[in-house]
Design a protein around this motif. Structure first.
Motif, PDB file in Angstrom:
ATOM      1  N   TYR A 224      13.890 124.551  57.102  1.00  0.00           N
ATOM      2  CA  TYR A 224      15.222 124.010  56.788  1.00  0.00           C
ATOM      3  C   TYR A 224      16.264 125.082  57.078  1.00  0.00           C
ATOM      4  N   ARG A 225      17.353 124.669  57.732  1.00  0.00           N
ATOM      5  CA  ARG A 225      18.448 125.615  57.999  1.00  0.00           C
ATOM      6  C   ARG A 225      19.607 125.260  57.084  1.00  0.00           C
ATOM      7  N   TRP A 226      20.079 126.242  56.357  1.00  0.00           N
ATOM      8  CA  TRP A 226      21.222 125.967  55.488  1.00  0.00           C
ATOM      9  C   TRP A 226      22.021 127.226  55.241  1.00  0.00           C
ATOM     10  N   HIS A 227      23.217 127.020  54.676  1.00  0.00           N
ATOM     11  CA  HIS A 227      24.146 128.133  54.486  1.00  0.00           C
ATOM     12  C   HIS A 227      24.333 128.411  52.999  1.00  0.00           C
ATOM     13  N   ILE A 228      24.249 129.694  52.665  1.00  0.00           N
ATOM     14  CA  ILE A 228      24.468 130.148  51.295  1.00  0.00           C
ATOM     15  C   ILE A 228      25.758 130.952  51.293  1.00  0.00           C
ATOM     16  N   TRP A 236      27.579 120.662  51.615  1.00  0.00           N
ATOM     17  CA  TRP A 236      26.949 121.281  52.791  1.00  0.00           C
ATOM     18  C   TRP A 236      26.788 122.794  52.603  1.00  0.00           C
TER      19      TRP A 236
END
Lengths: 378, 274
Positions: A224-228, A236
């Protein structure tokens, strides 16, 4: 058969964390918490876990958060000045909703204060530390046995609610040795974080599930690609200046504790049913308080004992009910008055509140609390 | 125009970006993406970490596993991620304030550990986002909002700092050399241990306008004129090198990588059998 051990509080806490599934520890040496790091340094590699001694307290919690982002149950431990240094990155973990457990073995302050002496001066820092609003979950164990059990509970709460959970131990408890009946593996519930089940392309990292208003968490490296970010963000995970999105995010950070308050709050009572005085105490002080309450009962005084196990959320409604019935509440604390403020808030003037304060690096004697109970009873 | 396989790494949902038109940081982001593509990396196995500042907004624009953290602390987070999952490729993008001021301690310790992270230091000699305050790499005499009469604090040399602290790959290029930037970042990623690629960027908005380099082009022309390749610099006297930017690969050596050592330790104590 459960195993029986004779452990130090810090060691017991470390073993409890391992039993909870903690496999990552990032930290920095500080008295009186270092035995936790030392135990983790020894045990984690043998469990294919990860231990790292970082260059400072700030990096210690940063690495811990990184370990959690990569999918590990992760913990750091500190005390006094170290707890102050960790506040900024605690804020990031609250905002980015990264589960970690932070242990603060309380010692005397302010500043370097009393590195080898007990205090309970970090209670309000636990609640209000790090700038900005957030819900807080903080436990205060009062026996070496409970250090073990609370470590497991703290991880369960952190994983369930995706946020830092604090264990507010203290110097006496951390360094005291007591019998521990180690629960059999599998006998205590273990909670693991909720993972996304959707296709990686469909993943919206901060979109809460309808059922519980909590978002599942993916690990870096799991596809999974996500932004923190520590910036206030939308579902998002992207920074936002939209008032509606900001309000939603900030409210949810509070709601995860307030909405589940009854699942989280824990306390213990003794002899409260007919009590005219309730002694409210936590941590090591609760031991002294209970001893005094029992002696007072023997002396024929109607005294009860109330121990918040979760300092935050505070068992306010429960104390209010008992206090109203009793009429007087006595709050001994190793500070100049922190939890007593919360007790006053909780009981809305429906009972008298008597504060006992000790700030000299020592514990109350049972006789001192007993004397106060007798004074109040007159 | 970026190639489609490079464009594929952009998080379009995040745009428009917040960098000023003409900012050097876009050139660096393009170089990082080209280097990642050329190295055969996948978005799912790549982590881009950052701290705070203009440079640190970059991870948001990259469609990988991205983490925008606290000021100066990104290497702490990146260290945790790398130790947890050594198989991941980690690029830590940081500004000069992040790297050499508030995060200086984390920077030297990451160098010392030789942990497999590539630090791309985007050095524009100023705190851009907060309004043009002096950083530890602002040149002596340059004007900044917190140094209105010119900087008197001697600047850090990022590459010398990294070399002294033990990084196993250290290189410097400028945004006027985009292909060299890509090459050095690629070499940094290929290095097993801790790599530092300092890229001299520009901030015409906050640095340039107070220091006679008002336009993006002024800055590019300055960088072209001030750059000296390492091979040439080696034959120059110290006074000739004053005010120059030496570019090249300063360190390229073997060294045991930290997570390799940790995994060895796990095997030694039997943790690999758990």
């Amino acid at each position: 058969m459960p195993r029986v051990e004779f452990w130090q509080g810090n060691v017991s806490l470390a073993y409890g964390a391992l039993a909870a599934g903690c496999r990552f520890f990032g930290g920095y040496p500080i008295t009186p918490s270092s035995e936790i790091a030392e135990t983790m340094a020894e045990k984690l590699p043998t469990l294919n876990g990860r231990f790292i001694q970082m260059e400072d307290e700030i990096a210690g919690i940063a690495a811990t958060i990184g370990g959690s982002v990569a999918g590990y149950k992760a913990m750091t431990a500190t005390s006094g000045p170290g707890f102050s240094l960790k506040q900024e990155n605690m804020g990031l973990a609250y905002m980015a909703e990264i589960p970690i457990v932070i242990v603060d073995v309380m010692r005397g302050g302010p500043s370097t204060g009393l590195p080898t002496s007990i205090a309970q001066q970090d209670v309000m820092q636990a609640r209000w530390g790090s700038h900005g609003d957030h819900g807080t979950i903080a436990y205060a164990p009062s026996s070496v046995q409970e250090c073990y059990e609370i470590a497991i509970k703290a991880f369960n709460m952190a994983e369930r609610f995706r946020q830092p959970v604090l264990i507010m131990s203290d110097e006496v408890l951390g360094h005291m040795r007591e019998k521990v009946v180690v629960p059999e593996e599998g006998s205590l519930p273990i909670v693991n974080r909720k993972r996304p089940t959707c296709d990686p392309g469909e993943f919206i990292p901060y979109k809460p599930d309808q059922a519980d208003n909590l978002p599942p968490m993916a690990s870096f490296g799991d596809g999974y690609r996500w932004h923190i970010t520590g910036l206030t963000h939308n579902e998002w995970g992207f920074p936002t200046n939209c008032a509606e999105e900001i309000a939603k995010k900030c409210a949810r950070l509070m709601d995860k504790v307030s909405a589940y308050r009854d699942d989280i709050v824990e306390y213990e009572t003794e002899s409260v049913d007919d009590a005219k005085i309730i002694v409210v105490a936590y941590g090591s002080v609760a031991r002294t308080a209970l001893s005094a309450v029992r002696q007072a009962r023997k002396n024929g005084l109607k005294v009860g004992y109330f121990r918040p196990i979760t300092l935050w959320p505070f068992p306010d409604r429960e104390i209010e009910t008992l206090a109203e019935k009793a009429g007087t509440v006595l709050v001994p604390e190793l500070n100049f008055g922190q939890m007593v403020l919360e007790v006053e808030r909780a009981i809305h003037g429906k009972a008298g509140v008597v504060q006992m304060s000790l700030v000299n690096g020592e514990l109350f004697q049972p006789s001192e609390i007993l004397k106060k109970i007798e004074e109040v009873a007159r | 125009m970026p190639r489609p396989e490079v464009l594929d790494w952009l998080r379009n949902k995040f745009f428009p970006h917040m960098w000023c038109p003409g900012c050097g940081h876009g050139i660096i982001m393009h170089a990082i993406l080209r280097a990642l593509v050329a190295s055969g990396k996948t978005k799912e196995e790549t982590v881009i970490a950052s701290g705070i500042g203009c440079s640190s907004r970059m991870p948001g624009y990259i469609d990988a596993c991205t983490m925008h953290t606290t000021h100066g602390r990104s290497l702490g987070f990146a260290t945790g991620i790398k130790l947890a999952r050594p198989e991941l490729t980690i690029v830590d993008v940081m500004g000069d304030g992040d790297c050499t001021a508030i995060g200086g301690n984390h920077f030297i310790h990451a160098c010392r550990r030789n942990i497999g992270i590539t630090a791309v230091v985007m050095n524009n000699n100023i705190y851009g986002m907060t309004g043009g305050q002096a950083s530890p790499t602002t040149p002596l005499g340059a004007k900044a909002t917190t140094a209105p009469f010119g900087v008197i604090d001697p600047p850090f040399d990022v590459c010398k700092l990294a070399q002294g602290a033990g990084a196993t790959y250290v290189a410097r290029a400028t945004i006027a050399q985009p292909l060299l930037c890509e090459q050095y970042i690629k070499n940094g990623i290929a290095n097993k241990g801790f790599s530092v690629v300092e890229i001299i960027s520009s901030c015409h908005t906050q640095f340039g306008r107070r220091n006679n380099r008002r336009t993006p082009l002024d800055n590019l022309n300055y960088l072209k004129g001030a750059s000296v390749p390492l091979v040439k610099a080696e034959g120059m006297a110290p006074e000739e090198l004053e005010g120059k930017i030496v570019t090249g690969e300063f360190v390229k050596r073997e060294g045991t990588e930290y997570t390799d050592l940790y995994l060895e330790l796990i095997a030694r104590v039997g943790g690999d059998r758990v």
